[in-house]
Design a protein around this motif. Structure first.
Motif, short mmCIF file in Angstrom:
data_model
loop_
_atom_site.label_atom_id
_atom_site.label_comp_id
_atom_site.label_asym_id
_atom_site.label_seq_id
_atom_site.Cartn_x
_atom_site.Cartn_y
_atom_site.Cartn_z
N THR A 25 1.07 6.66 -2.18
CA THR A 25 0.10 5.79 -1.53
C THR A 25 -1.31 6.17 -1.99
N CYS A 53 -4.47 11.65 -4.10
CA CYS A 53 -4.84 10.52 -4.94
C CYS A 53 -5.90 10.93 -5.97
N ASP A 57 -3.81 5.74 0.41
CA ASP A 57 -4.47 5.82 1.71
C ASP A 57 -4.01 7.08 2.43
N GLN A 58 -4.90 8.04 2.62
CA GLN A 58 -4.52 9.32 3.22
C GLN A 58 -4.03 9.15 4.65
N LYS A 59 -4.66 8.27 5.42
CA LYS A 59 -4.22 8.05 6.80
C LYS A 59 -2.83 7.44 6.83
N LEU A 60 -2.59 6.47 5.97
CA LEU A 60 -1.25 5.87 5.88
C LEU A 60 -0.24 6.92 5.43
N ASP A 112 0.80 -1.22 0.00
CA ASP A 112 0.00 0.00 0.00
C ASP A 112 0.83 1.27 0.00
#
Length: 364
Positions: free
Chosen positions: A243, A281, A245-248, A214
């Motif tokens: 990535t 993204c 995934d914004q949190k990641l 990810d």
């Protein structure tokens, strides 16, 4: 002016991100000849507007990027770049020509509901991204934007194909810069120095461990101006992080700083971490994607694409509006984009115009 003539002029006179002054002037002139009104946006961008029937507050935005890359062209084309060291090696000249051709057709027929905006956007190729500058000016305020549409040339698809991907399509991107500082000196006098080179190598090794299915994190540049027996005071590094995934993404920013701090504690170095937050993204609206598939499938072949770790500042539009970003086949013979020999098949321009015009008329 034909779209191919339009494309060849832009290809012959490429300009880098945010200095597309002559390009913008040329676009304004070409639109004026078609009787299409326009204004400047984000300094070197051009925003065209065509009004159709019905509710003028309903709007569809058609977007093309117009900046070029710092590459020496080696295509041998008759209309090759005249600006030394600058080339349209990513197909933005094709994108602009497709948008111009679509606006020509839409303006001539005016058989659409509401308002069509044609956005010739500057500065896609570098942070902060021209899309963010465009949106900062709120050019669509007061309009109900039904969709923002954009396309990108793709040499993995043949002419007559387009590629669609619903949901997350292209990754966010961040630029990482690290400055590892310490007491340099003679490499043989280990007790008198802080080994900035070893510290930098440790940082790279630890950052590589953050990679996962990810997340992509790569260090692509390392500068250590030492010698066989000299450890420098400074080691400089650059890299990228991608990535979906914004949190990641946000958690990894903190992890990068933590890795640098841990290495500094061991080596006695001091590392400055600079992260330039880039594009979000690109997330295609699922309903728009399905509509597009139905609208164009009788005219072109639709390929189903998977998400990819390349990035595009079109992501800024997908954060704010229902949006669709699709790929346009230009043939394998075009070669790889971002190279000095990239030469897309110009017959893809007509396909691109057909697709963009159909979508502008029929998306709901």
């Amino acid at each position: 002016m034909t779209p191919i003539q339009f494309r060849r002029h832009i290809h012959c006179h490429p300009e880098l991100s945010f200095v597309e002054h002559q390009t913008a002037q040329f676009i304004e002139s070409a639109l004026a000849q078609e009787g299409i009104s326009c204004c400047r946006v984000a300094e070197t961008g051009v925003l065209a507007k065509i009004e159709g029937r019905g509710y003028k507050s309903r709007a569809i935005v058609l977007r093309a990027d117009i900046d070029a890359l710092p590459i020496v062209e080696a295509t041998g084309l008759d209309y090759a770049s005249k600006n030394e060291g600058v080339m349209h090696a990513c197909g933005h000249d094709m994108h602009a020509a497709i948008l111009f051709g679509a606006l020509q057709r839409l303006n001539a027929e005016c058989d659409f509901e509401g308002t069509i905006f044609g956005l010739f956007q500057p500065g896609e190729e570098c942070n902060p991204g021209g899309a963010s500058k465009v949106l900062a000016e709120h050019p669509f305020e007061g309009y109900n934007v039904v969709a923002v549409l954009g396309n990108h040339t793709d040499s993995t698809l043949e002419v007559g194909q387009i590629g669609l991907c619903a949901g997350p399509f292209m990754a966010s991107n961040d630029e990482i810069r690290l400055y590892v500082r310490g007491r340099g000196g003679h490499g043989a006098m280990r007790d008198k120095i802080d080994d900035t080179v070893a510290a930098a190598a440790n940082i790279v090794a630890k950052l590589n461990l953050l990679n996962s299915p990810d997340l992509v994190l790569s260090i692509g540049k390392i500068e250590a101006q030492g010698a066989t027996n000299i450890i420098p005071d400074l080691v400089y590094m650059e890299g990228t992080m991608r990535t979906f995934d914004q949190k990641l993404r946000e958690n990894t920013w903190a992890q990068i700083a933590s890795v640098a701090a841990d290495v500094d504690a061991h080596f006695g170095t001091t590392t400055q971490v600079d992260i330039s937050h880039g594009y979000p993204c690109v997330t295609n609206d699922a309903f728009l994607t399905e509509q597009a598939r139905l609208v164009v499938s009788e005219r072109v072949e639709v390929a189903e694409l998977q998400k990819r770790y390349t990035a595009e500042d079109f992501g800024f539009y997908t954060e704010q509006y229902r949006s669709l970003f699709y790929r346009l086949g230009v043939g394998a013979a075009a070669g790889r984009s971002h190279t000095s020999t990239f030469a897309p098949d110009e017959s893809a321009i007509d396909v691109g115009i057909e697709v963009m015009t159909l979508l502008a008329r029929q998306l709901k």
